[in-house]
Design an enzyme around this catalytic site. Structure first.
Site, PDB file in Angstrom:
ATOM      1  N   SER C  21       0.825  -1.212   0.000  1.00 43.04           N
ATOM      2  CA  SER C  21       0.000   0.000   0.000  1.00 43.04           C
ATOM      3  C   SER C  21       0.859   1.262   0.000  1.00 43.04           C
ATOM      4  O   SER C  21       1.831   1.371   0.742  1.00 43.04           O
ATOM      5  CB  SER C  21      -0.902   0.006   1.229  1.00 43.04           C
ATOM      6  OG  SER C  21      -1.652   1.188   1.274  1.00 43.04           O
ATOM      7  N   LYS C  45      -3.210   2.214  -2.382  1.00 47.14           N
ATOM      8  CA  LYS C  45      -2.927   3.284  -1.427  1.00 47.14           C
ATOM      9  C   LYS C  45      -4.110   3.356  -0.464  1.00 47.14           C
ATOM     10  O   LYS C  45      -5.241   3.086  -0.867  1.00 47.14           O
ATOM     11  CB  LYS C  45      -2.787   4.612  -2.208  1.00 47.14           C
ATOM     12  CG  LYS C  45      -2.745   5.879  -1.364  1.00 47.14           C
ATOM     13  CD  LYS C  45      -1.391   6.088  -0.739  1.00 47.14           C
ATOM     14  CE  LYS C  45      -1.365   7.270   0.224  1.00 47.14           C
ATOM     15  NZ  LYS C  45      -0.227   7.188   1.166  1.00 47.14           N
ATOM     16  N   GLY C  72       0.996  11.038   4.445  1.00 44.28           N
ATOM     17  CA  GLY C  72      -0.174  11.385   5.242  1.00 44.28           C
ATOM     18  C   GLY C  72      -1.493  11.045   4.577  1.00 44.28           C
ATOM     19  O   GLY C  72      -2.404  11.860   4.520  1.00 44.28           O
ATOM     20  N   ASN C  99      -6.866  -1.057   0.693  1.00 40.98           N
ATOM     21  CA  ASN C  99      -6.341  -0.702   2.010  1.00 40.98           C
ATOM     22  C   ASN C  99      -7.134   0.496   2.527  1.00 40.98           C
ATOM     23  O   ASN C  99      -7.274   1.502   1.826  1.00 40.98           O
ATOM     24  CB  ASN C  99      -4.846  -0.375   1.878  1.00 40.98           C
ATOM     25  CG  ASN C  99      -4.209   0.069   3.182  1.00 40.98           C
ATOM     26  OD1 ASN C  99      -4.593   1.070   3.768  1.00 40.98           O
ATOM     27  ND2 ASN C  99      -3.210  -0.693   3.634  1.00 40.98           N
ATOM     28  N   CYS C 130      -3.335   4.528  12.403  1.00 45.22           N
ATOM     29  CA  CYS C 130      -4.114   5.725  12.212  1.00 45.22           C
ATOM     30  C   CYS C 130      -4.626   6.155  13.569  1.00 45.22           C
ATOM     31  O   CYS C 130      -5.025   5.320  14.371  1.00 45.22           O
ATOM     32  CB  CYS C 130      -5.281   5.390  11.282  1.00 45.22           C
ATOM     33  SG  CYS C 130      -5.583   6.664  10.085  1.00 45.22           S
ATOM     34  N   ASN C 192       4.185  -2.201   8.809  1.00 42.77           N
ATOM     35  CA  ASN C 192       4.087  -0.848   8.302  1.00 42.77           C
ATOM     36  C   ASN C 192       5.408  -0.143   8.657  1.00 42.77           C
ATOM     37  O   ASN C 192       6.325  -0.777   9.180  1.00 42.77           O
ATOM     38  CB  ASN C 192       2.888  -0.138   8.950  1.00 42.77           C
ATOM     39  CG  ASN C 192       2.284   0.899   8.010  1.00 42.77           C
ATOM     40  OD1 ASN C 192       3.024   1.637   7.354  1.00 42.77           O
ATOM     41  ND2 ASN C 192       0.970   0.963   7.952  1.00 42.77           N
ATOM     42  N   GLY C 243       8.593  -5.194   4.383  1.00 45.89           N
ATOM     43  CA  GLY C 243       9.591  -4.356   5.036  1.00 45.89           C
ATOM     44  C   GLY C 243      10.959  -4.585   4.436  1.00 45.89           C
ATOM     45  O   GLY C 243      11.628  -5.554   4.760  1.00 45.89           O
ATOM     46  N   GLY C 244      11.347  -3.708   3.527  1.00 43.24           N
ATOM     47  CA  GLY C 244      12.702  -3.751   2.988  1.00 43.24           C
ATOM     48  C   GLY C 244      12.984  -4.869   2.011  1.00 43.24           C
ATOM     49  O   GLY C 244      14.146  -5.166   1.730  1.00 43.24           O
ATOM     50  N   GLY C 265       7.409  -2.865  -1.186  1.00 42.74           N
ATOM     51  CA  GLY C 265       7.071  -1.453  -1.051  1.00 42.74           C
ATOM     52  C   GLY C 265       8.105  -0.547  -1.694  1.00 42.74           C
ATOM     53  O   GLY C 265       8.120  -0.359  -2.914  1.00 42.74           O
TER      54      GLY C 265
HETATM   55  C1  LIG Z   1       5.805   6.484   0.263  1.00 40.62           C
HETATM   56  C2  LIG Z   1       5.103   5.452   1.069  1.00 40.62           C
HETATM   57  C3  LIG Z   1       3.723   5.528   1.275  1.00 40.62           C
HETATM   58  C4  LIG Z   1       3.059   4.581   2.028  1.00 40.62           C
HETATM   59  N1  LIG Z   1       1.716   4.675   2.186  1.00 40.62           N
HETATM   60  C5  LIG Z   1       1.042   3.717   2.888  1.00 40.62           C
HETATM   61  C6  LIG Z   1      -0.359   3.747   3.005  1.00 40.62           C
HETATM   62  O1  LIG Z   1      -1.017   4.636   2.484  1.00 40.62           O
HETATM   63  N2  LIG Z   1      -0.967   2.766   3.727  1.00 40.62           N
HETATM   64  C7  LIG Z   1      -0.275   1.750   4.305  1.00 40.62           C
HETATM   65  O2  LIG Z   1      -0.876   0.874   4.918  1.00 40.62           O
HETATM   66  N3  LIG Z   1       1.064   1.675   4.186  1.00 40.62           N
HETATM   67  C8  LIG Z   1       1.744   2.633   3.495  1.00 40.62           C
HETATM   68  N4  LIG Z   1       3.111   2.560   3.370  1.00 40.62           N
HETATM   69  C9  LIG Z   1       3.840   1.450   4.028  1.00 40.62           C
HETATM   70  C10 LIG Z   1       4.179   0.342   3.052  1.00 40.62           C
HETATM   71  O3  LIG Z   1       3.028  -0.245   2.533  1.00 40.62           O
HETATM   72  C11 LIG Z   1       5.055  -0.713   3.741  1.00 40.62           C
HETATM   73  O4  LIG Z   1       4.319  -1.286   4.799  1.00 40.62           O
HETATM   74  C12 LIG Z   1       6.324  -0.153   4.307  1.00 40.62           C
HETATM   75  O5  LIG Z   1       6.861   0.818   3.440  1.00 40.62           O
HETATM   76  C13 LIG Z   1       7.401  -1.217   4.564  1.00 40.62           C
HETATM   77  O6  LIG Z   1       7.751  -1.896   3.392  1.00 40.62           O
HETATM   78  P1  LIG Z   1       8.981  -1.495   2.440  1.00 40.62           P
HETATM   79  O7  LIG Z   1      10.182  -1.365   3.329  1.00 40.62           O
HETATM   80  O8  LIG Z   1       9.079  -2.591   1.462  1.00 40.62           O
HETATM   81  O9  LIG Z   1       8.637  -0.191   1.823  1.00 40.62           O
HETATM   82  C14 LIG Z   1       3.790   3.512   2.607  1.00 40.62           C
HETATM   83  C15 LIG Z   1       5.158   3.431   2.415  1.00 40.62           C
HETATM   84  C16 LIG Z   1       5.814   4.380   1.655  1.00 40.62           C
HETATM   85  C17 LIG Z   1       7.299   4.249   1.472  1.00 40.62           C
END
Ligand SMILES: Cc1cc2nc3c(=O)[nH]c(=O)nc-3n(C[C@H](O)[C@H](O)[C@H](O)COP(=O)(O)O)c2cc1C
Ligand SMILES: Cc1cc2nc3c(=O)[nH]c(=O)nc-3n(C[C@H](O)[C@H](O)[C@H](O)COP(=O)(O)OP(=O)(O)OC[C@H]3O[C@@H](n4cnc5c(N)ncnc54)[C@H](O)[C@@H]3O)c2cc1C
Ligand SMILES: Cc1cc2nc3c(=O)[nH]c(=O)nc-3n(C[C@H](O)[C@H](O)[C@H](O)COP(=O)(O)OP(=O)(O)OC[C@H]3O[C@@H](n4cnc5c(N)ncnc54)[C@H](O)[C@@H]3O)c2cc1C
Ligand SMILES: Cc1cc2nc3c(=O)[nH]c(=O)nc-3n(C[C@H](O)[C@H](O)[C@H](O)COP(=O)(O)O)c2cc1C
Ligand code: FES
Ligand code: FES
Lengths: 304, 263, 304, 263
Positions: C21, C45, C72, C99, C130, C192, C243-244, C265
């Site tokens: 998301s 998103k 946000g 989501n 949230c 997250n 996560g990563g 992500g």
């Molecule tokens: C720019 C950005 C926007 C994100 N927006 C949301 C969101 O709207 N809702 C949500 O549940 N997670 C959101 N996330 C979290 C990601 O879905 C994910 O859980 C988190 O980035 C960890 O994974 P990653 O390290 O692979 O990015 C966002 C992450 C990033 C980097």
């Protein structure tokens, strides 16, 4: 150094850059590379009552911009520290802060009592990232009440400044910081390592000798700065910031977030001169920005 | 004593596929380096990879020293991109190397894979000190054979084995060792002999076993993941009869009888 | 793809690699670069009831091997999603997971109810990071009871699979995972972002438009793997790891730790082909190791 | 349409201290690039720095395109080390560039610092389409002046100003702009004129103010920190009269009247 001296919880330091527990041993090996007298303070590797063997190797695994360690408090115990390690450190002017851990509040108190007699020890840092065997292995750092009790017990046994070192693996850093303050801590330091894990896809085993390890280094800096900031909103006692500090700029972020001093950990492995270089970089920043004393920066981030 | 120093790259070349020889300027390190010691090298200026990487001192001259390394991951990959004239941040010489015992007149150097790296400096150091040097080199296959000629410049007794038989004898270094001990050196001379070994753990264990059975002195150079390289972090321990010891500080070279060999 | 198909909480996917998301919008922009039909699932998103403007810029700051974001929850609201975004996604065979987030449990329930009617939506992911305005801004994710209540309310409004997305900024991930399971969640996803902060030493201000942001990327992987492993010990419902994750090997770490599927992500920003490449890399690993199905790996790390 | 592609480095040279010109092979990108568009470049293979970096398309030829960039941090530092012949991962062409309005016969291009980068492609594109091109370049000091000759090859009207007066006029680009509008172009021709600006925000704001007062059309190329560069992350927004808009997708070029200029 002008503009860098401080007195933190009664400990006089010539600059606010200490070396973090577990990343500098007891100073002797590192002294071959680093001028110990240039450090703000030396925080020892965690000392326990009895010697501990530590965890099986591998104990180190590198991760993206960080590392996991599972050293597991290997040390030769408090007696060895006092007899064989402390005399070396006592030769230097830099204050020594003894980092201690135990399996019960009583053990912590006993350690504090023994250290109270050592004039070379200028402060005690309590590592609460240790399982509370009395409470069935629950970690002190996860339990504000147990932490408070621990601090109170230690407080009774020593007139030395008490620094409580907080773990970041919790929901509410401000709450535990407040408990520590209320229980009589003179300062808090944060953060200890983030609990992490790395799995070898070939062997399917942990890449460490233990299932989990502690994450440190630049990767965790944003989390550390945030927690220092949160804690700084919650307590009046000084905060020592730690976590991923590699440069003077990093240190300045922590001051702005509310830290009165900082500790350099993993950076020591990358650059033996890190604490000294960081001190210089802070000094240069002050000069460039015509700031008389670094203390003018503490908590001065423009954040809402 | 050791130093943290920016060393200029005097030479840097690929000596075999993915294997490089790096020549670094440092009169400090080259004048103090002993066989079996290593340096801890910063391979990147950024934070990924973050930690230094340890490499054995392969050879020394008056003002410079050489490293021999294989590209196996991020750190060595970045190191391999350093150009001649650039500067590399090096910590060294570190650790406690091979102990040379004047009474042992027959030196057997056993190297597996990259394990040959520290043995060349050892061979060159031993050259005028002992009566005979046997160098036993093992590797997977011919294309991964390193330093054969360098060793031949020191001694006539260079015995190569490859796992796949593509060059020299087919088999392991430990097989060659047994043969040399049994057939060439002979039981009478074992007390005058000493084994110096460096290579993968299973090879070291096999050699330690042989040395134990044959009651022959044996020093092994151990490897473990390192963070500091100078003895402060307690990261690089191996299990010994006296508890955990630090590879970077107490070692990397240990008496093979000290080590508790696990799998 | 043989060996990669799965049914997760009733959602059929051709492979276990979803996009996370907030890192893939609603698919339309990304579809110019990525073959959507090759993805395991698309998580949108976060969608809220009313449109949200989001936070002031800057919203992105890079950190060591990671990034902080303070987007946000900018989005145009559920109506816009259903009318203008979903039709595009409906054209593809890849399952869409919506989501959602709200300021109260009621808002979440309302969102779930509206989505329940949309046949193109195959599952709901609940973003509990949230603030609960009813509970005075306390975040749902910090409060297992409030989370459970929320899940129960949503459960009543929808027959769609419910995935609860957990935040890592808590002490006990296992406890909240259990609560979510008990309250009727069909799966959980984690993690997250970690709450972090970066301060500009020149301006003394946050380097983001907001004081804090969410840390993501390779820097946090060790924490994510650890939490997946902890959650996997605690619940029986499937876990989606996140996560990563940058490579197939990273994904495999999560499977071994106990994840039944993963989300990509931040990697999408570095390499638009990341999810597809990761799927390929998993496939190759299975072939090389003669493993018939990736499910054989789930939770099979040799850890005590 | 855009593409993610590994582009070979055809040329890479330092054109001024810390300023590089990078020529990349890509018939796809070069044949589609429009003035004001950019590419998002992966500067490192490791995870630090992690994200791509956006750079304006500076110039295009049939099969290749050029970037002009300044080394300001980790990403550009690493980029500057890429050697000729190596491959760089590029995403592009991205964004919505300058809109060329056939009715505007007088084009005024105002570039501050690195802001000249996209203006060269714009100038070269406009060359045969408009009657007059004015290029206003501003920079701190003479040593940081870029592309003067390149612009002179397109038009005679290249006006340089430096903050410190070390070359051209002393002052800001916005000062020069006012002069040009008042003294050279004159009130009668303003409706036929259009301003295209790229540079630091305070400069863009000053130019937007002037264009507003003079009722002259003005397009500005905005900068914001980016993650994805393709419109998915909502990271790169600027405040406009219609709410937040994405620099990477809705922009980087906006009508100056759309932007809500904050400090
Ligand atoms: C720019 C950005 C926007 C994100 N927006 C949301 C969101 O709207 N809702 C949500 O549940 N997670 C959101 N996330 C979290 C990601 O879905 C994910 O859980 C988190 O980035 C960890 O994974 P990653 O390290 O692979 O990015 C966002 C992450 C990033 C980097
Ligand atoms: C005392 C000592 C001396 C050494 N001398 C040499 C030498 O002369 N020449 C040489 O080529 N190498 C030598 N090594 C090994 C060398 O340090 C590693 O190959 C190097 O650190 C790998 O870094 P990397 O970032 O390229 O690989 P990484 O990405 O860190 O790892 C790639 C692979 O190599 C394995 N690996 C990495 N480091 C080690 C290590 N320290 N021990 C065991 N396995 C490891 C990893 O498990 C992984 O599978 C020595 C190691 C030690 C401890
Ligand atoms: C659409 C667009 C087109 C661009 N075109 C060019 C170009 O043609 N040539 C060129 O040299 N640069 C250009 N830039 C800026 C370029 O992207 C940055 O200089 C680059 O990302 C810096 O990366 P770094 O890792 O070297 O610096 P970092 O280490 O990331 O940052 C170093 C310093 O530069 C500042 N900075 C970095 N990126 C930006 C940014 N995107 N906006 C504002 N400040 C920033 C940081 O705040 C910091 O102070 C453009 C930016 C955008 C958004
Ligand atoms: C190898 C290693 C060993 C450590 N040992 C201890 C320890 O014994 N006691 C302690 O309180 N903290 C210990 N720490 C935590 C550090 O003191 C510090 O809190 C943490 O590493 C974060 O800082 P850094 O990112 O600068 O390393 C250790 C850290 C590392 C990397
Ligand atoms: S690597 Fe730190 S003690 Fe050996
Ligand atoms: S950079 Fe991601 S939306 Fe613009």
């Amino acid at each position: 150094m002008a503009g860098l001296e401080l007195e933190l919880a009664g400990i006089k330091m010539k600059n606010p850059v200490m070396v973090a527990s577990g990343t500098f041993g007891y100073g002797e090996e590192a002294s071959k590379f680093v001028e110990l007298d240039k450090l703000g303070a030396i925080v020892t590797k965690t000392i326990t009552l009895e010697p501990r063997e530590g965890n099986p190797p591998p104990r180190i695994v590198e991760t993206a911009s960080g590392m996991l360690n599972s050293i597991g408090l290997q040390n030769k115990g408090i007696k060895d520290f006092i007899e064989n390690r402390l005399p070396f450190l006592a030769k230097y002017k830099t204050p020594v802060i003894a980092n201690i851990a135990g399996d019960s509040a009583k053990e912590y108190a006993e350690l504090a009592k023994m250290l109270n007699k050592e004039s070379a020890v200028k402060g005690i840092e309590i590592n609460i990232s240790c399982p509370n065997v009395v409470k069935g292995g629950m970690f002190f750092c996860f339990d504000p009440k147990a932490t408070a009790e621990l601090v109170r017990l230690v407080r009774k046994q020593t007139s030395l400044p008490i620094i409580v070192k907080l773990s970041p693996n919790i929901t509410d850093i401000a709450a535990i910081a407040k408990e520590a303050e209320a229980a009589g801590a003179d300062a808090i330091s944060l953060i200890n390592t983030l609990l992490g894990m790395a799995i070898d896809t070939k062997t399917r085993n942990s890449r460490l000798g233990s299932p989990t390890g502690g994450l440190s280094g630049p990767a965790i800096k944003p989390v550390a700065v945030r927690m220092v900031w949160q804690a700084a909103q919650a307590v009046k006692i000084p905060i020592i910031g730690c976590g991923g500090i590699m440069t003077g700029k990093d240190a300045l972020e922590f001051f702005l977030a509310g830290a009165s001093a900082i500790q350099v950990g993993t950076a020591n492995f990358v650059d033996t001169q890190a604490p000294i270089r960081i001190t210089e970089e802070i000094k240069n920043y002050l000069a460039e920005n015509k700031i008389g004393c670094y203390k003018e920066l503490i908590g001065k981030a423009l954040l809402t | 004593m050791s130093i943290q120093e920016k060393c200029r790259v005097l030479d840097h070349k690929e000596v075999a596929p993915k294997h490089y020889k790096l020549t670094l300027f440092s009169s400090y390190i080259s004048s103090r380096a002993e066989p079996g010691q290593f340096v801890n090298v910063r391979c990147s200026q950024e934070y990924d990879p973050l930690l230094r990487r340890p490499f054995s001192i392969h050879r020394v001259s008056k003002d410079y020293f050489e490293l021999l390394y294989e590209v196996v991951g991020k750190g060595t990959e970045q190191l391999s991109k350093q150009t001649i004239g650039s500067e590399i941040d090096v910590l060294g010489p570190l650790g406690s190397g091979f102990k040379i015992d004047g009474k042992k007149q027959i030196a057997i150097l056993a190297g597996g894979g990259m394990g040959v790296a520290p043995l060349l400096l050892l061979a060159e150091t031993l050259k005028d000190k002992v009566k005979a040097i046997y160098v036993l080199i093992g590797c997977n296959c011919k294309s991964r054979l390193l330093c054969e000629q360098d060793f031949k410049n020191v001694t006539d007794q260079v015995l190569v084995s490859t796992d796949d038989g593509s060059y020299g004898k087919k088999g392991f270094v430990s097989d060659t060792l047994l043969e040399v001990l049994n057939d060439t050196i002979g039981a009478r001379n074992l007390s005058q002999s000493i084994i110096y070994a460096c290579g993968p753990k299973p090879m070291l264990k096999a050699i330690a076993d042989i040395s134990f059975q044959k009651k022959i002195d044996c020093q092994v150079s151990m490897e473990e993941r390192m963070a500091c390289g100078i003895g402060t972090c307690l990261g690089c321990v191996v299990k010994t009869k006296d508890g955990y010891k630090k590879v970077c500080d107490d070692g990397p070279v240990f008496d093979s009888k000290e080590i508790i060999w696990q799998d």
